[in-house]
Design a protein around this motif. Sequence first.
Motif, short mmCIF file in Angstrom:
data_model
loop_
_atom_site.label_atom_id
_atom_site.label_comp_id
_atom_site.label_asym_id
_atom_site.label_seq_id
_atom_site.Cartn_x
_atom_site.Cartn_y
_atom_site.Cartn_z
N LEU A 109 0.82 -1.21 0.00
CA LEU A 109 0.00 0.00 0.00
C LEU A 109 0.86 1.26 0.00
CD1 LEU A 109 -2.70 -1.14 2.58
CD2 LEU A 109 -3.08 -0.68 0.15
N PHE A 110 1.97 1.22 0.71
CA PHE A 110 2.87 2.36 0.69
C PHE A 110 3.44 2.59 -0.70
CE2 PHE A 110 7.43 3.51 0.86
CZ PHE A 110 7.29 4.85 1.19
N LYS A 111 3.85 1.53 -1.36
CA LYS A 111 4.39 1.66 -2.72
C LYS A 111 3.34 2.14 -3.70
CE LYS A 111 8.01 0.75 -3.80
NZ LYS A 111 9.21 1.64 -3.85
N ALA A 112 2.06 1.86 -3.38
CA ALA A 112 0.97 2.34 -4.23
C ALA A 112 0.53 3.74 -3.84
CB ALA A 112 -0.22 1.37 -4.15
N ASN A 113 1.27 4.36 -2.91
CA ASN A 113 0.98 5.72 -2.46
C ASN A 113 -0.39 5.85 -1.79
OD1 ASN A 113 1.90 8.34 -2.07
ND2 ASN A 113 0.81 9.12 -3.88
N ARG A 114 -0.78 4.79 -1.07
CA ARG A 114 -2.03 4.80 -0.30
C ARG A 114 -1.63 4.78 1.18
NH1 ARG A 114 -5.51 0.04 -2.97
NH2 ARG A 114 -7.14 0.93 -1.62
N LEU A 115 -1.13 5.90 1.64
CA LEU A 115 -0.48 5.95 2.94
C LEU A 115 -1.45 5.73 4.10
CD1 LEU A 115 2.02 8.90 2.39
CD2 LEU A 115 2.43 6.45 2.26
N GLU A 116 -2.68 6.25 3.99
CA GLU A 116 -3.63 6.05 5.09
C GLU A 116 -3.89 4.57 5.32
OE1 GLU A 116 -4.07 7.98 2.53
OE2 GLU A 116 -4.27 10.06 3.27
N LYS A 117 -4.08 3.83 4.23
CA LYS A 117 -4.31 2.39 4.35
C LYS A 117 -3.05 1.66 4.79
CE LYS A 117 -8.18 2.13 1.12
NZ LYS A 117 -9.13 1.73 2.16
N ALA A 118 -1.88 2.16 4.40
CA ALA A 118 -0.63 1.54 4.84
C ALA A 118 -0.47 1.68 6.35
CB ALA A 118 0.56 2.19 4.11
N VAL A 119 -0.85 2.84 6.89
CA VAL A 119 -0.80 3.05 8.34
C VAL A 119 -1.69 2.04 9.04
CG1 VAL A 119 -1.45 4.62 10.20
CG2 VAL A 119 -0.18 5.48 8.23
N ALA A 120 -2.92 1.87 8.56
CA ALA A 120 -3.86 0.95 9.19
C ALA A 120 -3.36 -0.49 9.13
CB ALA A 120 -5.24 1.07 8.53
N ALA A 121 -2.79 -0.88 7.98
CA ALA A 121 -2.30 -2.25 7.83
C ALA A 121 -1.12 -2.52 8.76
CB ALA A 121 -1.91 -2.51 6.38
N ALA A 122 -0.17 -1.58 8.82
CA ALA A 122 0.99 -1.75 9.70
C ALA A 122 0.57 -1.80 11.16
CB ALA A 122 2.00 -0.63 9.47
N TYR A 123 -0.35 -0.92 11.53
CA TYR A 123 -0.82 -0.89 12.92
C TYR A 123 -1.56 -2.18 13.28
CZ TYR A 123 -3.24 0.72 17.12
OH TYR A 123 -3.72 0.84 18.40
N THR A 124 -2.35 -2.71 12.34
CA THR A 124 -3.07 -3.95 12.56
C THR A 124 -2.11 -5.11 12.80
OG1 THR A 124 -4.92 -3.18 11.20
CG2 THR A 124 -4.72 -5.56 11.54
N PHE A 125 -1.04 -5.16 12.02
CA PHE A 125 -0.04 -6.22 12.22
C PHE A 125 0.63 -6.09 13.58
CE2 PHE A 125 4.41 -7.62 11.93
CZ PHE A 125 4.21 -8.96 11.63
N LEU A 126 0.96 -4.88 13.98
CA LEU A 126 1.67 -4.66 15.25
C LEU A 126 0.78 -4.94 16.46
CD1 LEU A 126 3.72 -1.46 14.41
CD2 LEU A 126 4.64 -3.72 14.92
N GLN A 127 -0.51 -4.85 16.30
CA GLN A 127 -1.39 -5.14 17.43
C GLN A 127 -1.29 -6.59 17.86
OE1 GLN A 127 -1.85 -2.08 18.68
NE2 GLN A 127 -3.86 -2.79 19.34
N ARG A 128 -0.93 -7.48 16.95
CA ARG A 128 -0.73 -8.88 17.30
C ARG A 128 0.74 -9.22 17.40
NH1 ARG A 128 -3.21 -11.41 20.44
NH2 ARG A 128 -4.98 -10.26 19.61
N ASN A 129 1.61 -8.38 16.83
CA ASN A 129 3.06 -8.64 16.84
C ASN A 129 3.79 -7.37 17.28
OD1 ASN A 129 3.05 -11.39 15.14
ND2 ASN A 129 1.70 -9.94 14.13
N PRO A 130 3.59 -6.95 18.52
CA PRO A 130 4.10 -5.64 18.96
C PRO A 130 5.63 -5.54 19.01
CG PRO A 130 3.25 -6.88 20.84
CD PRO A 130 2.87 -7.64 19.61
N LYS A 131 6.34 -6.64 18.99
CA LYS A 131 7.79 -6.61 19.09
C LYS A 131 8.48 -6.66 17.72
CE LYS A 131 7.95 -8.71 23.68
NZ LYS A 131 8.51 -9.82 24.51
N HIS A 132 7.71 -6.58 16.65
CA HIS A 132 8.31 -6.61 15.31
C HIS A 132 8.88 -5.22 14.99
CE1 HIS A 132 8.70 -7.32 10.95
NE2 HIS A 132 8.70 -8.60 11.28
N GLU A 133 10.16 -5.06 15.20
CA GLU A 133 10.80 -3.74 15.14
C GLU A 133 10.73 -3.10 13.77
OE1 GLU A 133 14.73 -4.10 16.63
OE2 GLU A 133 14.10 -4.68 18.65
#
Length: 376
Positions: free
Chosen positions: A110-134
């Motif tokens: 999504l970031f490469k497609a310049n859809r930054l708002e959705k990229a933020v949501a996707a990254a945050y969603t992943f980190l909610q289950r994997n908070p230590k993924h640096e």
Amino acid sequence: AEGVQVTAGVCLRRGRGDTQRVQEGAATACPAPGLPRRVRSAEEAAQALAQGPDPRSGHCLRLFGRVLERAACLRRCKRTLPAFQVPYPPRQLLRDFQSRLPYQYLHYALFKANRLEKAVAAAYTFLQRNPKHELTAKYLSYYRGMLDVADESLTDLEAQPYEAVFLRAVKLYNSGDFRSSTEDMERALAEYLVVFARCLAGCEGAHEQVDFKDFYPAIADLFAESLQCKVDCEANLTPNVGGYFVDKFVATMYHYLQFAYYKLNDVRQAARSAASYMLFDPKDSVMQQNLVYYRFHRARWGLEEEDFQPREEAMLYHNQTMELEETEPPLEPEETPSDTEFEGEGDYEESIYADWWQEPDAKGDEAEAEPEPELA
């Protein structure tokens, strides 16, 4: 068994006319006509030597009779649901979605497609289950810097309905609005227990079978897999708040309810909430003192002995989780994967994701043409 499979395969190929592959030793490779009978006899002998209840006994037959009835009911139910009219996804794919692995790929795409708002949501969603993924945390920080996203605007695309209600209840509690807090906390508790029950039921769904196994070991493996799934329900449903999973989530809700009800002068509910909390943390000295206090003033508030008993739903949940922990199947040792398995261009972290970390000067594709030095 492996030898039977190999030699039978040779014979089958020869029967199909693949003479070049079976010329050498083909005459002696095929199993004798009596081999299947000997395998069957060995199976019967092994079953006779096995210890345990006789599968022909009335108890076992009644048990499997109930299993067959439930299986027939499930087949009838699934015929009416469109989701079961298509091939079932592989087990590993379901596990990947459970761990939210697809979002680790999706946010970058999504970031490469310049859809930054959705990229933020996707990254945050992943980190909610994997908070230590640096690395993903690094990307999320970078995305937020480009968009100036506040914490309140972050969205977990896989959030359970009770999570937002729980957070709102905590905020109301901290602000001193105990009545609204208890209403939301009770709602969050009820919604969590519904989702937990559905998770347990879902663990008795379809299971992928890839090996040719004996009857009883196959049943045992399916049961162990279902049991492990149920044990994992509690951890998988625990919300992540501020990068940390809420320890003893159900107990925490009862802890909030105990004090909030006390502040509302509803001591009967406060005592029952305290007793419910003690199921999960019986050594908590603060809650022990609270119960002593409530008992000492029981006449003042008109409390009966039943008011010091845990709530019914708390007892049910505690008994379920304790039973699952006591019967949790032992983990079998797994072979340690070789480092070579993760080498080469096929590895996502190495070839696509980890090596690329260059910040553009600004938003958009044009800025990507002039990357900044890599972050430390």
